[in-house]
Design a protein around this motif. Structure first.
Motif, PDB file in Angstrom:
ATOM      1  N   ILE A  55      51.775 -25.410   4.903  1.00  0.00           N
ATOM      2  CA  ILE A  55      51.385 -26.402   3.897  1.00  0.00           C
ATOM      3  C   ILE A  55      49.880 -26.652   3.971  1.00  0.00           C
ATOM      4  N   ALA A  56      49.231 -26.594   2.815  1.00  0.00           N
ATOM      5  CA  ALA A  56      47.786 -26.813   2.764  1.00  0.00           C
ATOM      6  C   ALA A  56      47.448 -28.247   3.158  1.00  0.00           C
ATOM      7  N   THR A  57      46.275 -28.424   3.768  1.00  0.00           N
ATOM      8  CA  THR A  57      45.781 -29.760   4.107  1.00  0.00           C
ATOM      9  C   THR A  57      45.266 -30.431   2.846  1.00  0.00           C
ATOM     10  N   VAL A  58      45.591 -31.697   2.681  1.00  0.00           N
ATOM     11  CA  VAL A  58      45.203 -32.421   1.466  1.00  0.00           C
ATOM     12  C   VAL A  58      43.693 -32.646   1.417  1.00  0.00           C
ATOM     13  N   ASP A  59      43.137 -32.439   0.220  1.00  0.00           N
ATOM     14  CA  ASP A  59      41.718 -32.688  -0.073  1.00  0.00           C
ATOM     15  C   ASP A  59      40.763 -31.820   0.740  1.00  0.00           C
ATOM     16  N   GLY A  84      51.446 -21.110 -11.326  1.00  0.00           N
ATOM     17  CA  GLY A  84      50.249 -20.522 -10.760  1.00  0.00           C
ATOM     18  C   GLY A  84      50.560 -19.472  -9.717  1.00  0.00           C
ATOM     19  N   VAL A  85      51.274 -19.867  -8.660  1.00  0.00           N
ATOM     20  CA  VAL A  85      51.454 -18.976  -7.516  1.00  0.00           C
ATOM     21  C   VAL A  85      52.350 -17.780  -7.832  1.00  0.00           C
ATOM     22  N   LYS A  86      53.222 -17.897  -8.831  1.00  0.00           N
ATOM     23  CA  LYS A  86      54.135 -16.793  -9.156  1.00  0.00           C
ATOM     24  C   LYS A  86      53.575 -15.836 -10.205  1.00  0.00           C
ATOM     25  N   ASN A  87      52.426 -16.168 -10.783  1.00  0.00           N
ATOM     26  CA  ASN A  87      51.906 -15.358 -11.887  1.00  0.00           C
ATOM     27  C   ASN A  87      50.460 -14.912 -11.702  1.00  0.00           C
ATOM     28  N   GLY A  88      49.999 -14.897 -10.443  1.00  0.00           N
ATOM     29  CA  GLY A  88      48.675 -14.356 -10.170  1.00  0.00           C
ATOM     30  C   GLY A  88      47.522 -15.321 -10.295  1.00  0.00           C
ATOM     31  N   TYR A  89      47.818 -16.606 -10.461  1.00  0.00           N
ATOM     32  CA  TYR A  89      46.797 -17.647 -10.528  1.00  0.00           C
ATOM     33  C   TYR A  89      46.727 -18.369  -9.181  1.00  0.00           C
ATOM     34  N   THR A  90      45.683 -19.145  -8.968  1.00  0.00           N
ATOM     35  CA  THR A  90      45.650 -20.075  -7.844  1.00  0.00           C
ATOM     36  C   THR A  90      46.431 -21.316  -8.254  1.00  0.00           C
ATOM     37  N   GLY A  91      47.397 -21.723  -7.459  1.00  0.00           N
ATOM     38  CA  GLY A  91      48.226 -22.877  -7.795  1.00  0.00           C
ATOM     39  C   GLY A  91      47.784 -24.107  -7.027  1.00  0.00           C
ATOM     40  N   ILE A  92      47.353 -25.135  -7.758  1.00  0.00           N
ATOM     41  CA  ILE A  92      46.832 -26.355  -7.130  1.00  0.00           C
ATOM     42  C   ILE A  92      47.702 -27.556  -7.509  1.00  0.00           C
ATOM     43  N   LEU A  93      48.158 -28.286  -6.509  1.00  0.00           N
ATOM     44  CA  LEU A  93      48.937 -29.499  -6.730  1.00  0.00           C
ATOM     45  C   LEU A  93      48.043 -30.722  -6.603  1.00  0.00           C
ATOM     46  N   VAL A  94      48.161 -31.637  -7.557  1.00  0.00           N
ATOM     47  CA  VAL A  94      47.533 -32.956  -7.424  1.00  0.00           C
ATOM     48  C   VAL A  94      48.642 -33.985  -7.255  1.00  0.00           C
ATOM     49  N   ASP A 140      48.577 -23.390  -3.214  1.00  0.00           N
ATOM     50  CA  ASP A 140      47.439 -22.805  -2.501  1.00  0.00           C
ATOM     51  C   ASP A 140      46.520 -23.913  -1.992  1.00  0.00           C
ATOM     52  N   LEU A 141      46.391 -24.977  -2.787  1.00  0.00           N
ATOM     53  CA  LEU A 141      45.564 -26.125  -2.421  1.00  0.00           C
ATOM     54  C   LEU A 141      46.267 -27.395  -2.879  1.00  0.00           C
ATOM     55  N   ILE A 142      46.014 -28.500  -2.171  1.00  0.00           N
ATOM     56  CA  ILE A 142      46.577 -29.804  -2.542  1.00  0.00           C
ATOM     57  C   ILE A 142      45.458 -30.839  -2.528  1.00  0.00           C
ATOM     58  N   PHE A 143      45.391 -31.629  -3.611  1.00  0.00           N
ATOM     59  CA  PHE A 143      44.405 -32.705  -3.680  1.00  0.00           C
ATOM     60  C   PHE A 143      45.079 -33.997  -4.124  1.00  0.00           C
ATOM     61  N   SER A 144      44.532 -35.117  -3.661  1.00  0.00           N
ATOM     62  CA  SER A 144      45.077 -36.419  -4.055  1.00  0.00           C
ATOM     63  C   SER A 144      45.012 -36.585  -5.566  1.00  0.00           C
ATOM     64  N   SER A 145      43.904 -36.117  -6.151  1.00  0.00           N
ATOM     65  CA  SER A 145      43.725 -36.135  -7.597  1.00  0.00           C
ATOM     66  C   SER A 145      42.642 -35.114  -7.927  1.00  0.00           C
ATOM     67  N   VAL A 146      42.437 -34.847  -9.219  1.00  0.00           N
ATOM     68  CA  VAL A 146      41.411 -33.861  -9.597  1.00  0.00           C
ATOM     69  C   VAL A 146      40.023 -34.306  -9.144  1.00  0.00           C
ATOM     70  N   LYS A 147      39.821 -35.597  -9.019  1.00  0.00           N
ATOM     71  CA  LYS A 147      38.522 -36.121  -8.571  1.00  0.00           C
ATOM     72  C   LYS A 147      38.124 -35.559  -7.215  1.00  0.00           C
ATOM     73  N   ILE A 197      36.006 -32.214  -6.846  1.00  0.00           N
ATOM     74  CA  ILE A 197      34.601 -32.125  -7.277  1.00  0.00           C
ATOM     75  C   ILE A 197      33.668 -31.567  -6.200  1.00  0.00           C
ATOM     76  N   PRO A 198      33.739 -32.020  -4.953  1.00  0.00           N
ATOM     77  CA  PRO A 198      32.788 -31.512  -3.947  1.00  0.00           C
ATOM     78  C   PRO A 198      32.898 -30.012  -3.670  1.00  0.00           C
ATOM     79  N   PHE A 199      34.034 -29.418  -4.054  1.00  0.00           N
ATOM     80  CA  PHE A 199      34.260 -28.009  -3.716  1.00  0.00           C
ATOM     81  C   PHE A 199      33.975 -27.054  -4.866  1.00  0.00           C
TER      82      PHE A 199
END
Length: 269
Positions: free
Chosen positions: A2-6, A228-238, A256-263, A266-268
Motif C-alpha cells: 500500500i502506497a504511503t499517503v501524500d 487507471g491501474v488496469k489500463n496502462g495509466y497511473t492510478g491515483i486515489l484521493v 499507485d499513489l494515494i493523497f488526502s486530496s488533489v491539493k 501540488i508539491p510533486f
C-alpha cells in the motif's frame, strides 16, 4: 504493498503530462470545490501540463458540466469533459450500428444520444442501455425489466453504486442494476464507463494523450483507480470522497499513489 499517503517517493508525478480527473468526490461535492482543488488545477497549468475531467456520471451531458464549472468560476471547453455517456455512444456506433435503443436515462442523456444519431425506441428496441437516471419512475423500471427479461443486449454507461453529494450519497447506476437483477435476473452484459477499457481507450483517443504519461485520479477504488491501474495509466486515489484507507487495505485494487486530496499533489508536480 500500500502506497504511503501524500508521498511520491519515486517522482511519478513529474512524468505525468495529463491528469484525467474524476469530478464528484474528487474536485467538488455538489457545487462546492473540495478544499485546494482550484489551486491544484492552477498548479497543473503552471507546470505546463493539462487536465481533463472524466466522469462516469451519465445524468448530465458535457455542456451541463461546462456550465456548472463556469458557475463555480472555472472556464473550460467541451474538449476537457469526457463522460460515460459519450463513451457509450461511441461503443454503440461501433458495436450496434443503427440499432434501436431503449435508454433508461435523464432527458439530457436522451438528447445527447439523439443528437449523436442514436435511434431511441421505447416500444420495439433492439438494445437496452441503462444510465444514471435521476428522473426514474416505477413505470420506467417495469419497462426496462421487461426488455432485459426478454434477453435483449443489455449495456450500461457505468457501474457506480452511489453518487456523492454535499449531504451524503445517492443511489447511482449500480443500484439500478441491482434492482433490475432482482426482477429480471440479469446484470449488464457490458459496462462502458470506468473501470472498463472502453472509456479509457476513448479518453486517450479523444484527449490525444499517451496512457503512460496520464494519471487517472479519483475517489473510488473500483472505478477510478481500477480504470487507471488496469489500463496502462497511473492510478491515483484521493481520500476526499468515497474510499478510505480501510477500503484500500481490503481491496485487490492497489493505487499507485494515494493523497488526502488533489491539493496534496501540488508539491510533486
Amino acid at each position: 504493498m500500500i502506497a504511503t499517503v501524500d508521498v511520491d517517493e519515486k517522482g511519478v508525478l513529474k512524468g505525468i503530462n495529463c491528469f484525467a480527473l474524476d469530478m464528484d468526490g474528487t474536485v467538488y461535492l455538489g457545487e462546492q470545490w473540495i478544499d485546494g482543488a482550484r489551486d491544484f488545477l492552477k498548479a497543473v497549468e503552471r507546470a505546463g501540463k493539462k487536465y481533463v475531467f472524466l466522469t462516469n456520471n451519465s445524468s448530465k451531458n458535457p455542456q451541463t458540466y461546462v456550465e456548472k464549472l463556469g458557475r463555480m468560476g472555472l472556464t473550460i471547453g467541451l474538449n476537457q469533459i469526457v463522460t460515460s455517456g459519450e463513451a457509450t455512444i461511441a461503443y454503440l456506433k461501433k458495436n450496434f450500428p443503427g440499432k434501436r435503443v431503449f435508454l433508461l436515462g435523464n432527458e439530457l442523456l436522451q438528447e445527447e444520444f439523439v443528437e449523436a444519431g442514436v435511434k431511441l425506441d421505447e416500444k420495439t428496441p433492439e438494445v437496452v442501455v441503462v444510465g444514471f437516471d435521476t428522473s426514474l419512475t416505477y413505470a420506467k423500471m417495469c419497462r426496462v425489466c421487461d426488455f432485459v427479461r426478454e434477453g435483449l443486449p443489455y449495456l450500461s454507461t457505468h457501474p457506480d453504486f452511489n453518487c456523492p453529494t454535499e449531504s451524503g450519497f445517492i443511489p447511482d447506476a449500480g443500484a439500478i442494476h441491482a434492482f433490475i437483477h432482482a426482477s429480471a435476473f440479469r446484470y449488464p452484459d457490458h459496462v462502458i464507463g470506468k473501470p472498463s477499457g472502453d472509456i479509457m481507450d476513448y479518453l486517450a483517443q479523444r484527449a490525444g494523450v499517451s496512457k503512460g504519461e496520464t494519471a487517472m485520479v479519483g475517489d473510488r477504488l473500483y472505478t477510478d483507480v481500477a480504470a487507471g491501474v488496469k489500463n496502462g495509466y497511473t492510478g491515483i486515489l484521493v481520500l476526499s470522497g468515497e474510499a478510505g484507507m480501510k477500503d484500500v487495505e481490503e481491496s485487490e485494487v492497489k493505487p499507485d499513489l494515494i493523497f488526502s486530496s488533489v491539493k496534496e499533489m501540488i508539491p510533486f508536480l
